[in-house]
Design a protein around this motif. Structure first.
Motif, PDB file in Angstrom:
ATOM      1  N   LEU A   1      -8.727  20.491   3.920  1.00  0.00           N
ATOM      2  CA  LEU A   1      -7.503  19.731   3.707  1.00  0.00           C
ATOM      3  C   LEU A   1      -7.806  18.408   3.032  1.00  0.00           C
ATOM      4  CD1 LEU A   1      -5.652  20.372   7.089  1.00  0.00           C
ATOM      5  CD2 LEU A   1      -5.003  21.270   4.834  1.00  0.00           C
ATOM      6  N   GLN A   2      -6.980  18.080   2.033  1.00  0.00           N
ATOM      7  CA  GLN A   2      -7.108  16.822   1.303  1.00  0.00           C
ATOM      8  C   GLN A   2      -5.728  16.176   1.203  1.00  0.00           C
ATOM      9  OE1 GLN A   2     -10.001  15.696   0.526  1.00  0.00           O
ATOM     10  NE2 GLN A   2     -11.229  17.570   0.763  1.00  0.00           N
ATOM     11  N   PRO A   3      -5.676  14.840   1.054  1.00  0.00           N
ATOM     12  CA  PRO A   3      -4.364  14.200   0.897  1.00  0.00           C
ATOM     13  C   PRO A   3      -3.699  14.600  -0.407  1.00  0.00           C
ATOM     14  CG  PRO A   3      -6.143  12.609   0.538  1.00  0.00           C
ATOM     15  CD  PRO A   3      -6.785  13.870   1.048  1.00  0.00           C
ATOM     16  N   ALA A   4      -2.379  14.680  -0.400  1.00  0.00           N
ATOM     17  CA  ALA A   4      -1.613  14.947  -1.622  1.00  0.00           C
ATOM     18  C   ALA A   4      -1.480  13.627  -2.373  1.00  0.00           C
ATOM     19  CB  ALA A   4      -0.241  15.506  -1.272  1.00  0.00           C
ATOM     20  N   ARG A   5      -2.234  13.480  -3.430  1.00  0.00           N
ATOM     21  CA  ARG A   5      -2.275  12.225  -4.180  1.00  0.00           C
ATOM     22  C   ARG A   5      -1.231  12.253  -5.295  1.00  0.00           C
ATOM     23  NH1 ARG A   5      -7.491   9.896  -2.999  1.00  0.00           N
ATOM     24  NH2 ARG A   5      -8.843  11.422  -1.959  1.00  0.00           N
ATOM     25  N   ILE A   6       0.033  12.246  -4.906  1.00  0.00           N
ATOM     26  CA  ILE A   6       1.115  12.303  -5.881  1.00  0.00           C
ATOM     27  C   ILE A   6       2.084  11.147  -5.660  1.00  0.00           C
ATOM     28  CG2 ILE A   6       0.994  14.783  -6.250  1.00  0.00           C
ATOM     29  CD1 ILE A   6       3.386  15.080  -4.326  1.00  0.00           C
TER      30      ILE A   6
ATOM     31  N   ARG B   1       0.827  -1.207   0.000  1.00  0.00           N
ATOM     32  CA  ARG B   1       0.000   0.000   0.000  1.00  0.00           C
ATOM     33  C   ARG B   1       0.865   1.263   0.000  1.00  0.00           C
ATOM     34  NH1 ARG B   1      -5.225  -1.168   0.342  1.00  0.00           N
ATOM     35  NH2 ARG B   1      -5.867  -3.161   1.244  1.00  0.00           N
ATOM     36  N   TRP B   2       1.974   1.246   0.722  1.00  0.00           N
ATOM     37  CA  TRP B   2       2.897   2.374   0.742  1.00  0.00           C
ATOM     38  C   TRP B   2       4.201   1.974   0.051  1.00  0.00           C
ATOM     39  CZ3 TRP B   2       1.819   7.250   2.237  1.00  0.00           C
ATOM     40  CH2 TRP B   2       0.745   7.471   3.112  1.00  0.00           C
ATOM     41  N   TYR B   3       4.709   2.850  -0.838  1.00  0.00           N
ATOM     42  CA  TYR B   3       5.951   2.594  -1.569  1.00  0.00           C
ATOM     43  C   TYR B   3       6.912   3.764  -1.382  1.00  0.00           C
ATOM     44  CZ  TYR B   3       4.022  -1.438  -4.030  1.00  0.00           C
ATOM     45  OH  TYR B   3       3.495  -2.668  -4.327  1.00  0.00           O
ATOM     46  N   PRO B   4       8.154   3.499  -0.951  1.00  0.00           N
ATOM     47  CA  PRO B   4       9.149   4.576  -0.828  1.00  0.00           C
ATOM     48  C   PRO B   4       9.658   5.002  -2.197  1.00  0.00           C
ATOM     49  CG  PRO B   4      10.159   2.470  -0.308  1.00  0.00           C
ATOM     50  CD  PRO B   4       8.695   2.189  -0.543  1.00  0.00           C
ATOM     51  N   GLN B   5       9.956   6.293  -2.344  1.00  0.00           N
ATOM     52  CA  GLN B   5      10.345   6.824  -3.650  1.00  0.00           C
ATOM     53  C   GLN B   5      11.499   7.822  -3.589  1.00  0.00           C
ATOM     54  OE1 GLN B   5       8.664   6.039  -6.855  1.00  0.00           O
ATOM     55  NE2 GLN B   5       8.197   4.338  -5.484  1.00  0.00           N
ATOM     56  N   GLY B   6      11.272   8.987  -2.981  1.00  0.00           N
ATOM     57  CA  GLY B   6      12.244  10.077  -3.017  1.00  0.00           C
ATOM     58  C   GLY B   6      13.126  10.106  -1.791  1.00  0.00           C
ATOM     59  N   ILE B   7      14.255  10.825  -1.889  1.00  0.00           N
ATOM     60  CA  ILE B   7      15.186  10.896  -0.764  1.00  0.00           C
ATOM     61  C   ILE B   7      15.997  12.188  -0.843  1.00  0.00           C
ATOM     62  CG2 ILE B   7      17.073   9.675  -1.959  1.00  0.00           C
ATOM     63  CD1 ILE B   7      17.564   8.197   0.740  1.00  0.00           C
TER      64      ILE B   7
ATOM     65  N   ALA C   1      15.306  12.457   4.661  1.00  0.00           N
ATOM     66  CA  ALA C   1      13.886  12.492   4.305  1.00  0.00           C
ATOM     67  C   ALA C   1      13.617  11.454   3.226  1.00  0.00           C
ATOM     68  CB  ALA C   1      13.497  13.883   3.798  1.00  0.00           C
ATOM     69  N   VAL C   2      12.606  10.617   3.455  1.00  0.00           N
ATOM     70  CA  VAL C   2      12.195   9.592   2.491  1.00  0.00           C
ATOM     71  C   VAL C   2      10.714   9.787   2.187  1.00  0.00           C
ATOM     72  CG1 VAL C   2      11.908   7.118   2.054  1.00  0.00           C
ATOM     73  CG2 VAL C   2      13.902   7.934   3.331  1.00  0.00           C
ATOM     74  N   SER C   3      10.365   9.950   0.923  1.00  0.00           N
ATOM     75  CA  SER C   3       8.957  10.118   0.550  1.00  0.00           C
ATOM     76  C   SER C   3       8.335   8.770   0.206  1.00  0.00           C
ATOM     77  CB  SER C   3       8.814  11.080  -0.628  1.00  0.00           C
ATOM     78  OG  SER C   3       9.376  10.531  -1.809  1.00  0.00           O
ATOM     79  N   TRP C   4       7.037   8.677   0.454  1.00  0.00           N
ATOM     80  CA  TRP C   4       6.247   7.482   0.149  1.00  0.00           C
ATOM     81  C   TRP C   4       4.951   7.910  -0.532  1.00  0.00           C
ATOM     82  CZ3 TRP C   4       7.496   2.585   2.783  1.00  0.00           C
ATOM     83  CH2 TRP C   4       8.537   2.687   3.710  1.00  0.00           C
ATOM     84  N   PHE C   5       4.408   7.045  -1.391  1.00  0.00           N
ATOM     85  CA  PHE C   5       3.050   7.262  -1.864  1.00  0.00           C
ATOM     86  C   PHE C   5       2.209   6.049  -1.480  1.00  0.00           C
ATOM     87  CE2 PHE C   5       4.748   4.843  -5.463  1.00  0.00           C
ATOM     88  CZ  PHE C   5       3.679   4.052  -5.866  1.00  0.00           C
ATOM     89  N   ARG C   6       0.938   6.313  -1.194  1.00  0.00           N
ATOM     90  CA  ARG C   6       0.003   5.255  -0.852  1.00  0.00           C
ATOM     91  C   ARG C   6      -0.926   5.017  -2.024  1.00  0.00           C
ATOM     92  NH1 ARG C   6      -3.246   4.268   4.798  1.00  0.00           N
ATOM     93  NH2 ARG C   6      -4.218   2.303   4.168  1.00  0.00           N
ATOM     94  N   GLN C   7      -1.216   3.747  -2.299  1.00  0.00           N
ATOM     95  CA  GLN C   7      -2.089   3.436  -3.419  1.00  0.00           C
ATOM     96  C   GLN C   7      -3.017   2.286  -3.075  1.00  0.00           C
ATOM     97  OE1 GLN C   7       0.290   2.146  -6.749  1.00  0.00           O
ATOM     98  NE2 GLN C   7       0.630   0.123  -5.886  1.00  0.00           N
ATOM     99  N   GLU C   8      -4.134   2.250  -3.801  1.00  0.00           N
ATOM    100  CA  GLU C   8      -4.984   1.074  -3.792  1.00  0.00           C
ATOM    101  C   GLU C   8      -4.248  -0.032  -4.540  1.00  0.00           C
ATOM    102  OE1 GLU C   8      -7.627   0.486  -2.274  1.00  0.00           O
ATOM    103  OE2 GLU C   8      -8.998   2.200  -2.204  1.00  0.00           O
ATOM    104  N   LEU C   9      -4.669  -1.273  -4.313  1.00  0.00           N
ATOM    105  CA  LEU C   9      -4.060  -2.362  -5.068  1.00  0.00           C
ATOM    106  C   LEU C   9      -4.328  -2.207  -6.556  1.00  0.00           C
ATOM    107  CD1 LEU C   9      -4.737  -5.388  -2.693  1.00  0.00           C
ATOM    108  CD2 LEU C   9      -2.703  -3.942  -2.876  1.00  0.00           C
ATOM    109  N   SER C  10      -5.349  -1.411  -6.911  1.00  0.00           N
ATOM    110  CA  SER C  10      -5.647  -1.135  -8.318  1.00  0.00           C
ATOM    111  C   SER C  10      -4.646  -0.166  -8.930  1.00  0.00           C
ATOM    112  CB  SER C  10      -7.049  -0.547  -8.437  1.00  0.00           C
ATOM    113  OG  SER C  10      -7.114   0.716  -7.789  1.00  0.00           O
ATOM    114  N   GLY C  11      -3.855   0.516  -8.086  1.00  0.00           N
ATOM    115  CA  GLY C  11      -2.875   1.485  -8.562  1.00  0.00           C
ATOM    116  C   GLY C  11      -3.289   2.922  -8.362  1.00  0.00           C
TER     117      GLY C  11
END
Length: 311
Positions: free
Chosen positions: A92-97, A33-39, A51-61
């Protein structure tokens, strides 16, 4: 200090061979569900911090949320900060990036929002939220669990005439951090471009492009520059990644491998490390590679970097 969303989980600092590895001792190591990406490397409350960034996704992507984990490099403790935006109604809304890359300048944190420019967040205005709002900004649909979170709110979107898959810092030859970033495109073919941009001084300025080139490397995931020397990461699915290094016209693969599923890059001149990370479940690691292993024994960005020298 608040420790939200299971942040009592702590990465363990390990040394394996000639690298510094941080590994997650929690569901973070395997979750889909959460994937690490940036640093990137900076300072948080007077302490050197990764600093490590993560994005959260549905299993659908579908993207649901994003966050930044700040890791104290001395104590290996970490804290999560959710990334949020304000909608047209002021809610406020989640940052969906995808948050595929980070560049950290003082209180200003820039995140790559693939296809939607560079998003800027203000780390001087960290807020605490609770209850259903905290759950929603974390992209959680179910009730229960922890209900307190820290958030950073987007202050601006910077349009960029590139896909903005990742971004990395730029340093001059003597190690001074410049107000510039490299912004690049992840492409499966060799058409991905990397642009160098000066970041705006104030809230009203624009990113200014000063250079652009096409390295001819497929699946680029990150790029940084030190003097005339460039480093570019290239992923290879479930195989170790490749680090390309050298002058931009003569980039060549370095013999030191990057983590499996490698992503972004960050230069840590104070510690003499190049940081990268792997995104795949069960293979996730945040890895610091000493400059000496990369053919830069004198701590200078002018090394050839493509040699096979190691210590």
């Amino acid at each position: 200090m608040l420790w939200p969303f299971g942040s009592t989980w702590r990465p363990v600092r390990q040394r394996r061979r000639d690298t510094v590895d941080l590994r997650w001792l929690s569901a973070r190591t395997w979750t889909r569900r959460w994937y690490p990406q940036g640093i990137d490397v900076g300072e948080w409350r007077g302490r050197r911090t990764l600093a490590v960034s993560w994005f959260r996704q549905e299993l659908s992507g579908e993207h649901l949320a994003s966050r930044v984990t700040l890791v104290d490099l001395e104590r290996s403790r970490h804290i999560d900060i959710l990334l949020a935006v304000t909608d047209d109604e002021g809610e406020l809304q989640p940052a969906r990036i995808h948050a595929g890359g980070l560049a950290w300048f003082g209180d200003r944190l820039f995140a790559a929002a693939t296809g939607r420019g560079i998003w800027e967040f203000d780390l001087s205005d960290i807020r605490e939220v609770r209850g259903a709002l905290a759950q929603r900004l974390a992209g959680a649909h179910r009730r229960g669990g922890r209900s307190t979170a820290l958030i950073a709110v987007r202050t601006r979107v910077h349009p960029i005439a590139l896909r903005c898959s990742y971004l990395g810092r730029v340093f001059d030859e003597d190690g001074t951090s410049l107000s510039r970033v490299l912004i690049g495109e992840h492409r499966t073919d060799e058409s991905g471009r990397i642009g160098e941009f000066a970041i705006p001084d104030g809230a009203d300025g624009d990113f200014t492009e000063v250079d652009r080139f096409t390295p001819g490397i497929p699946r680029m995931q990150g790029a940084v520059r030190w003097g005339p020397h460039h480093f570019v990461s290239q992923s290879d699915r479930m195989h170790p990644g490749t680090l390309w290094s050298g002058h931009r016209e003569t980039l060549s693969p370095n013999p030191v491998p990057l983590p499996v599923g490698c992503e972004d890059l960050a230069l840590d001149l104070e510690a003499g490390l190049l940081w990268s990370l792997g995104e795949h479940p069960w293979r996730r690691v945040v890895r610091g590679i000493p400059f000496t292993r990369l053919g830069i024994p004198d701590g200078s960005g002018s090394g050839d970097g493509g040699s096979s020298r190691r210590t």
